[in-house]
Each structure stands twice: as structure tokens, then as C-alpha cells.
Design a protein around this motif. Structure first.
Motif, PDB file in Angstrom:
ATOM      1  N   LEU A 145      16.071   8.968 -40.875  1.00 44.85           N
ATOM      2  CA  LEU A 145      15.782  10.144 -40.051  1.00 44.85           C
ATOM      3  C   LEU A 145      15.759  11.358 -40.962  1.00 44.85           C
ATOM      4  N   THR A 163      14.416  15.479 -41.243  1.00 42.13           N
ATOM      5  CA  THR A 163      13.815  16.685 -40.677  1.00 42.13           C
ATOM      6  C   THR A 163      13.996  17.843 -41.647  1.00 42.13           C
ATOM      7  N   SER A 186       8.736  16.867 -39.731  1.00 44.28           N
ATOM      8  CA  SER A 186       9.413  15.580 -39.797  1.00 44.28           C
ATOM      9  C   SER A 186       9.050  14.924 -41.113  1.00 44.28           C
ATOM     10  N   SER A 233      10.317   9.350 -41.914  1.00 49.78           N
ATOM     11  CA  SER A 233      11.261   8.967 -40.866  1.00 49.78           C
ATOM     12  C   SER A 233      10.748   7.670 -40.259  1.00 49.78           C
ATOM     13  N   MET A 255       9.976  13.034 -35.930  1.00 49.77           N
ATOM     14  CA  MET A 255      11.238  13.577 -35.441  1.00 49.77           C
ATOM     15  C   MET A 255      11.044  14.859 -34.632  1.00 49.77           C
TER      16      MET A 255
END
Length: 361
Positions: free
Chosen positions: A37, A39, A64, A70, A96
Motif C-alpha cells: 500500500l 500513497t 497512489s 500498490s 489507493m
């Protein structure tokens, strides 16, 4: 009968799939759920207006995948006996910012979707997978394929995801022998009566000797085929060549590479890159790289890109990052600084930076 929205069906499918595989993993310890993940916030001093092709001014945006993609995925193995395993991988890109698809060919499992066998003879895979050409570039990229200021925006800006996510593909990777390892991939176009439409093939040869490694690879692909239905173009007709090397001395790693993207009826970009990465502490890394691109069909089209980054690991799974970059475009060259938010650039000089957080599981 009540109809079910397609997105609802997808959500139900994913829930059932994760539940079933979760029970399988518990019973057999052979399936792993993993993910990344990422960002960040991106700033560039100049931005391309896609309508006019001119400078649309500076930007400040949420993105993202500022440092890397991601994604989430499932991978598993099954022991078949005699040192042979059945293996598989399913991997999806995630946006994201809105929960949609990203960093893929635009489909649910648009990054990887393959099954295969592995053993002392090597590894055979069948399905959507990376080409040896893309893997060679990933292994020798001066800034370790960051989404900002690296060979990644150069690759995607040239041929989109062609050669990265290869559909209808069968590949073989040999065992390592005396430091050498070879890999080959062939992808069928999938169009009845037209064997050449969408056909792709790629091969690589790697050599490792202690801290030194070198990799060379080629790619050739045709337009058309069933992969043209993917949301992100993955059958741009081009031939590619690359060679790169890396050397590690303690906490310092130095990499150099050369990549040629020769697109049918268009440009013939030659990209020269070099960079280094150094761990100041076990948790802190600094890195920098520079790339020069020249169009072999018209050398007045050229660009220079440079970038540097700093990462700090808050834990084994979570890191903070900051990156700064500069690009200067001449002629018709449109090199951009970032895979997300600034894939293509404008003529003249642009500076940019991004900061963000990345978590893996």
C-alpha cells in the motif's frame, strides 16, 4: 429475478475467493496473501496539457504509488514429490486514491495470473506474467524501479505496459549453472487465422558472480491480438534490447544499464542510465540516478532526467520516502518525472518532488 451489478459480483467473488484460499492456507500452509500500500503527494513545476501539448502550469496532487505500485496478490505452492512443486500467482494493482485498478493492465488480476511447475529442471509458467525483458530492466534499474525518477516512467512512457504484463504467455527459466541463468517467453496473440497478431517473445541471460551481476535481454512484439481488449495498451508493436550491470560493496550498490525501445513507425529511443544506492544506517537509504534518452531517428529529440531519494524504515513493513527530480526535454521528447501524475512532460525544464508512506504485508 433481481439483477446484480457487475461490481457487486466482483466484490462477492473476491470475498469468496479470499475466504476459500484462507482456509486452504490454514490447512496446507501453501497459500500466501500479500500486498503493498503506497500513497504520496506529488509536486511538479510544469505539467503537460494533453489537449494542447503545452505547459498547463504547476501541480500539487495526491497519488497512489509514489514510490512503487500498490497491489495485493495470492501465491501458493504444492509439493508434488521428487523435488517438484506446483506454483501459482494472482496479483492485482490497486488505486489507493479511489479503490480502483492501477499499476496493471486494468483488469482484476492484471499484473500476474499464472500457474506452473518448478524443480531442478527450472521453472515453467503459463498465463499473464512479466517478460524476461522487463525483469532484466527491473534488476538493473539505477533507482530500483521507483515510480518517480527512474526507468519506470521511461518504460511506460515509451510502450505503456507492453512487455511488462504479457497475456497468453508460456515461459521457461533455467536453473543457475556456473553463475548463468537463462529465461525465454512466448506469448500467443489469440486471434484465429492470424498467428502474427499480438505475438510476443522475449529472452534474457543473467550472470552472477559474488557482488557482481550482469543481465542482457531482448523483446519483440506485434500489435493486435486479444490483448488489445485490456484497458491499458499491452501490445504496442516494438522491439527492445537491454543490457545492465550491478555491483554491491557492503552498503553501497552501483548500477548501470542501457535500454533501446524501437517502436514500429515511430521513435527509436536509446536510454542510458546510471545510479547508486547507499544504506547510511540499516533503516536509512539514500539513492540517486541519471538517465539520458536520445531518439535514434532524430537526435534533436533528447532528454536528461536526474533524481534522488531518501527512505526511512519505521519498521520492517513500513517506510517513509521523499524524492526530488529534474527533467529537461528537447525537440519532440516528452519524458516525464513520475509514473503517476506526470508520465509525460513538456519541452524545457521541469522540477518535481514527492513524499509518501509505503506499507507491505
Amino acid at each position: 429475478m433481481t439483477s446484480i451489478h457487475p461490481r457487486t459480483r466482483i466484490a462477492v467473488f473476491i470475498g469468496l475467493l479470499l475466504g476459500i484460499l484462507g482456509m486452504t492456507a490454514h490447512a496446507q500452509s501453501s497459500v500466501t496473501l500479500y500486498g503493498i500500500l503506497d500513497t504520496g503527494l506529488l509536486y511538479t513545476s510544469r505539467t503537460l496539457d494533453p489537449v494542447t501539448g503545452q505547459n498547463a502550469g504547476h501541480q500539487f496532487s495526491f497519488i497512489s504509488g509514489g514510490f512503487g505500485p500498490s497491489l495485493f496478490g495470492l501465491r501458493g505452492t504444492e509439493d508434488l514429490g521428487g523435488g517438484v512443486q506446483a506454483i501459482f500467482a494472482l496479483e492485482s494493482g490497486i488505486d489507493m486514491a479511489n479503490g480502483g485498478f492501477n499499476d496493471s493492465n486494468g483488469n482484476l488480476f492484471g499484473r500476474q495470473a499464472w500457474v506452473g511447475v518448478a524443480g531442478g529442471f527450472g521453472t515453467v509458467k503459463a498465463g499473464l506474467q512479466y517478460s524476461p525483458f522487463a525483469l532484466s530492466i527491473i534488476g538493473t534499474d539505477p533507482r530500483n524501479t521507483s515510480s518517480f525518477g527512474s526507468g519506470v516512467p521511461l518504460y511506460i512512457g515509451n510502450v505503456f505496459v507492453t512487455g511488462v504484463f504479457n497475456p497468453n504467455a508460456i515461459s521457461y527459466t533455467s536453473p543457475t549453472i556456473a553463475g548463468f541463468q537463462g529465461s525465454a517467453l512466448f506469448a500467443l496473440g489469440g486471434t484465429p487465422g492470424n498467428f502474427q497478431a499480438g505475438r510476443q517473445y522475449s529472452a534474457s541471460l543473467d550472470y552472477h558472480a559474488g557482488p557482481f551481476a550482469v543481465s542482457a535481454a531482448m523483446y519483440s512484439g506485434n500489435a493486435g491480438g486479444t490483448a488489445t481488449t485490456t484497458p491499458i495498451p499491452s501490445t504496442v508493436e516494438f522491439s527492445g534490447r537491454t543490457i545492465g550491470a550491478s555491483y554491491q560493496a557492503g552498503d553501497l550498490t552501483v548500477k548501470v544499464n542501457y535500454v533501446n525501445y524501437k517502436v514500429a513507425g515511430s521513435f527509436d529511443n536509446r536510454v542510458y542510465g546510471a545510479g547508486a544506492s547507499y544504506f547510511v544506517t540499516p533503516a536509512t537509504n539514500v539513492n540517486a540516478g541519471v538517465w539520458y534518452t536520445s531518439d535514434g531517428n532524430d537526435t534533436s529529440n533528447h532528454s536528461l532526467m536526474a533524481a534522488a531519494g531518501l527512505t526511512y524504515n519505521l519498521s520492517k513493513a513500513t517506510l517513509l520516502y521523499g524524492q526530488v527530480g529534474f527533467v529537461n526535454n528537447h525537440g519532440k521528447m516528452d519524458t516525464g518525472l513520475s509514473l503517476h501524475g506526470a508520465l509525460f512532460g513538456v519541452q524545457g525544464s521541469t522540477v518535481g518532488a514527492d513524499v509518501g508512506i509505503r506499507h507491505t504485508f
